[in-house]
Motif scaffolding. Structure first.
Motif, PDB file in Angstrom:
ATOM      1  N   THR A 253       2.787 111.698 -25.479  1.00 36.71           N
ATOM      2  CA  THR A 253       2.636 113.239 -25.398  1.00 36.71           C
ATOM      3  C   THR A 253       1.830 113.822 -24.602  1.00 36.71           C
ATOM      4  O   THR A 253       1.713 114.339 -23.571  1.00 36.71           O
ATOM      5  CB  THR A 253       2.904 113.915 -26.864  1.00 36.71           C
ATOM      6  N   LEU A 254       0.316 113.249 -25.000  1.00 36.32           N
ATOM      7  CA  LEU A 254      -0.785 113.489 -23.956  1.00 36.32           C
ATOM      8  C   LEU A 254      -0.398 112.829 -22.564  1.00 36.32           C
ATOM      9  O   LEU A 254      -0.966 113.417 -21.648  1.00 36.32           O
ATOM     10  CB  LEU A 254      -1.938 113.133 -24.795  1.00 36.32           C
ATOM     11  N   GLY A 255      -0.344 111.710 -22.640  1.00 39.84           N
ATOM     12  CA  GLY A 255       0.011 110.801 -21.532  1.00 39.84           C
ATOM     13  C   GLY A 255       0.997 111.489 -20.514  1.00 39.84           C
ATOM     14  O   GLY A 255       0.431 111.796 -19.231  1.00 39.84           O
ATOM     15  N   ALA A 271      -2.418 106.627 -18.651  1.00 41.56           N
ATOM     16  CA  ALA A 271      -2.332 107.967 -19.348  1.00 41.56           C
ATOM     17  C   ALA A 271      -1.915 107.634 -20.632  1.00 41.56           C
ATOM     18  O   ALA A 271      -2.394 108.526 -21.584  1.00 41.56           O
ATOM     19  CB  ALA A 271      -1.188 108.842 -18.506  1.00 41.56           C
ATOM     20  N   VAL A 272      -1.040 106.850 -21.000  1.00 45.81           N
ATOM     21  CA  VAL A 272      -0.564 106.342 -22.470  1.00 45.81           C
ATOM     22  C   VAL A 272      -1.858 105.809 -23.161  1.00 45.81           C
ATOM     23  O   VAL A 272      -1.977 105.998 -24.378  1.00 45.81           O
ATOM     24  CB  VAL A 272       0.556 105.515 -22.345  1.00 45.81           C
ATOM     25  N   ALA A 273      -2.796 105.103 -22.481  1.00 49.37           N
ATOM     26  CA  ALA A 273      -3.789 104.616 -23.165  1.00 49.37           C
ATOM     27  C   ALA A 273      -4.688 105.763 -23.579  1.00 49.37           C
ATOM     28  O   ALA A 273      -5.156 105.765 -24.954  1.00 49.37           O
ATOM     29  CB  ALA A 273      -4.626 103.686 -22.458  1.00 49.37           C
ATOM     30  N   ILE A 274      -5.200 106.660 -22.901  1.00 49.54           N
ATOM     31  CA  ILE A 274      -5.559 107.870 -23.253  1.00 49.54           C
ATOM     32  C   ILE A 274      -4.842 108.758 -24.373  1.00 49.54           C
ATOM     33  O   ILE A 274      -5.495 109.046 -25.673  1.00 49.54           O
ATOM     34  CB  ILE A 274      -5.711 108.993 -22.280  1.00 49.54           C
ATOM     35  N   SER A 309     -10.772 107.595 -21.895  1.00 46.95           N
ATOM     36  CA  SER A 309     -11.460 108.918 -21.898  1.00 46.95           C
ATOM     37  C   SER A 309     -10.886 110.075 -21.263  1.00 46.95           C
ATOM     38  O   SER A 309      -9.993 109.473 -20.136  1.00 46.95           O
ATOM     39  CB  SER A 309     -13.110 108.740 -21.126  1.00 46.95           C
ATOM     40  N   LEU A 310     -10.898 110.949 -21.520  1.00 47.07           N
ATOM     41  CA  LEU A 310     -10.120 112.170 -20.863  1.00 47.07           C
ATOM     42  C   LEU A 310     -10.831 112.373 -19.609  1.00 47.07           C
ATOM     43  O   LEU A 310     -12.141 112.288 -19.325  1.00 47.07           O
ATOM     44  CB  LEU A 310     -10.368 113.326 -21.738  1.00 47.07           C
ATOM     45  N   PRO A 311      -9.907 112.608 -18.530  1.00 45.48           N
ATOM     46  CA  PRO A 311     -10.390 112.853 -17.268  1.00 45.48           C
ATOM     47  C   PRO A 311     -11.105 114.006 -17.284  1.00 45.48           C
ATOM     48  O   PRO A 311     -11.158 115.010 -18.014  1.00 45.48           O
ATOM     49  CB  PRO A 311      -9.105 113.142 -16.308  1.00 45.48           C
ATOM     50  N   HIS A 312     -12.238 114.089 -16.256  1.00 44.97           N
ATOM     51  CA  HIS A 312     -13.057 115.340 -16.128  1.00 44.97           C
ATOM     52  C   HIS A 312     -12.154 116.483 -15.593  1.00 44.97           C
ATOM     53  O   HIS A 312     -11.313 116.229 -14.548  1.00 44.97           O
ATOM     54  CB  HIS A 312     -13.951 114.990 -14.715  1.00 44.97           C
ATOM     55  N   GLY A 313     -12.583 117.528 -15.813  1.00 47.22           N
ATOM     56  CA  GLY A 313     -11.703 118.856 -15.330  1.00 47.22           C
ATOM     57  C   GLY A 313     -10.341 119.160 -16.181  1.00 47.22           C
ATOM     58  O   GLY A 313      -9.655 119.994 -15.727  1.00 47.22           O
ATOM     59  N   LEU A 358      -8.937 117.709 -28.661  1.00 43.62           N
ATOM     60  CA  LEU A 358      -9.127 117.401 -27.265  1.00 43.62           C
ATOM     61  C   LEU A 358     -10.929 117.540 -26.949  1.00 43.62           C
ATOM     62  O   LEU A 358     -11.327 116.865 -26.405  1.00 43.62           O
ATOM     63  CB  LEU A 358      -8.516 118.366 -26.516  1.00 43.62           C
ATOM     64  N   GLU A 359     -11.423 118.337 -27.627  1.00 45.01           N
ATOM     65  CA  GLU A 359     -12.674 118.505 -27.655  1.00 45.01           C
ATOM     66  C   GLU A 359     -13.549 117.541 -28.133  1.00 45.01           C
ATOM     67  O   GLU A 359     -14.514 116.886 -27.564  1.00 45.01           O
ATOM     68  CB  GLU A 359     -13.135 119.801 -28.364  1.00 45.01           C
ATOM     69  N   ARG A 360     -13.025 116.493 -29.189  1.00 49.91           N
ATOM     70  CA  ARG A 360     -13.718 115.405 -29.509  1.00 49.91           C
ATOM     71  C   ARG A 360     -13.483 114.353 -28.734  1.00 49.91           C
ATOM     72  O   ARG A 360     -14.172 113.025 -28.982  1.00 49.91           O
ATOM     73  CB  ARG A 360     -13.381 115.188 -31.053  1.00 49.91           C
ATOM     74  N   MET A 361     -12.690 114.257 -27.858  1.00 48.79           N
ATOM     75  CA  MET A 361     -12.295 113.391 -26.802  1.00 48.79           C
ATOM     76  C   MET A 361     -13.533 112.924 -25.909  1.00 48.79           C
ATOM     77  O   MET A 361     -13.516 111.884 -25.056  1.00 48.79           O
ATOM     78  CB  MET A 361     -10.952 113.151 -25.925  1.00 48.79           C
TER      79      MET A 361
END
Length: 361
Positions: A253-255, A271-274, A309-313, A358-361
């Protein structure tokens, strides 16, 4: 072929074999002769992409059709162009389409086969790790719209899938990582005794999996076959994704949202790993799992060298809006989440929880 593992996808009169091993692609001609869906085929339309240097011989008249590289190939216009080319080639309803490539190729070739003449047989020869353990098996085909991934498609089961592990030896490291994200997913779905029994050509492997041997102990063709068996068992229990098959979307879903946002230069498996790490965070915030289980997710991802890790931006509002467009979002935003009884699809998740994760990622 000696040493080839066979996994059957049990769908009654539409059951089909997945052959796994070095050189499996060379079984194509015999598979076409033996399958009841392709035995009378006179022509094979081989669909691939530029740069895929994998030789296949269907043993009948064939022509090769290239589609564009990357996700830009997954458009309705590509399918229309393919079908027009099939017509000029003289492909009939009794002939066969052969998809040779990664997940993009098998998605597009499978969808074109599903709609051309209202259905032509298709055989897949996936050339990436992601394609072999996931995309080519199970009959999900489709293309993207600007609004989301895989929103137009069809369920169209192949006549066979040939997973030649020999071709994986030449893949760049990043292409392998793109498959590792899907591989990590299977660690959390797990190999049930029923799935293990689908590996019919290698008794010792089936017995080891039936006895609870972890996927982390397997390599090469055995690992690919085990993942295929897990997917085959889930598909057989829910072919058209009305329930349990949604578990195969764990981490997606996030991926998918990151892929749709399109600014982050991520392969699907990356993306799936994230998404796997994020889903564990959401499950923890909902009290479904504890810190040790979150740490287990991170250990599996680390073992495959995956950056979760979540991508920057990243724009949190945009991502949460994209969650609402996901195909699973029938009862509000829905995620596949881990829990005390394993994975399940959980509808109606509070956007505030998703934002906090999302904020905790």
């Amino acid at each position: 072929m000696s040493g080839t593992l066979r996994v059957d996808v049990p769908l009654g009169d539409r059951s089909y074999p997945v052959l796994v091993g070095a050189g499996a692609r060379h079984e194509l001609a015999s598979v076409l002769r033996e399958s009841k869906l392709t035995a009378g085929a006179q022509r094979a339309a081989v669909v691939t992409q530029p740069g895929i240097d994998v030789d296949v011989d269907p043993g009948i008249g064939c022509e090769t059709f290239e589609i564009p590289d990357g996700e830009r190939a997954k458009e309705l216009s590509t399918v229309g162009e393919l079908c027009s080319a099939f017509t000029r080639f003289g492909l009939t309803r009794r002939d066969v389409v052969v998809g040779v490539g990664g997940g993009v190729v098998t998605d597009v070739a499978g969808f074109a086969a599903a709609v051309y003449h209202r259905g032509v047989a298709v055989v897949h020869i996936p050339t990436t790790l992601l394609g072999q353990i996931d995309a080519a098996v199970g009959g999900k085909t489709g293309v993207n719209l600007a609004e989301g991934k895989n929103l137009v498609g069809a369920f169209w089961q192949p006549a066979a899938v040939l997973c030649d592990t020999e071709v994986l030896d030449t893949l760049p490291e990043r292409e392998l990582r793109a498959g590792y994200g899907e591989l990590a997913k299977y660690h959390f779905i797990g190999c049930s005794p029923r799935a293990a029994r689908l590996i019919g050509s290698h008794r010792s492997l089936a017995q080891r999996l039936d006895g609870g041997e972890p996927l982390s102990s397997l390599e090469g063709a055995e690992l690919v076959a085990a993942c295929v068996a897990i997917k085959a068992e889930v598909v057989a229990s829910d072919e058209t994704e009305s329930g349990r098959r949604a578990l195969l979307n764990y981490g997606h879903t996030l991926g998918h949202a990151l892929e749709i946002a399109g600014r982050f230069d991520l392969r699907h498996g990356e993306a799936v790993a994230i998404g796997l790490r994020y889903a564990a965070m959401v499950a923890r915030l909902l009290g479904r799992i504890d810190d040790d289980r979150v740490a287990e997710h991170e250990r599996v991802l680390d073992a495959y060298g995956l950056d979760a890790s979540l991508p920057h931006g990243i724009d949190h509002d945009e991502i949460i809006e994209l969650f609402g467009r996901d195909k699973k979002a029938a009862g509000g935003i829905t995620f596949v989440l881990d829990g005390p009884d394993g994975l399940e699809a959980v509808p109606g998740i509070d956007p505030g929880v998703l934002r906090s994760a999302l904020e905790r990622m």
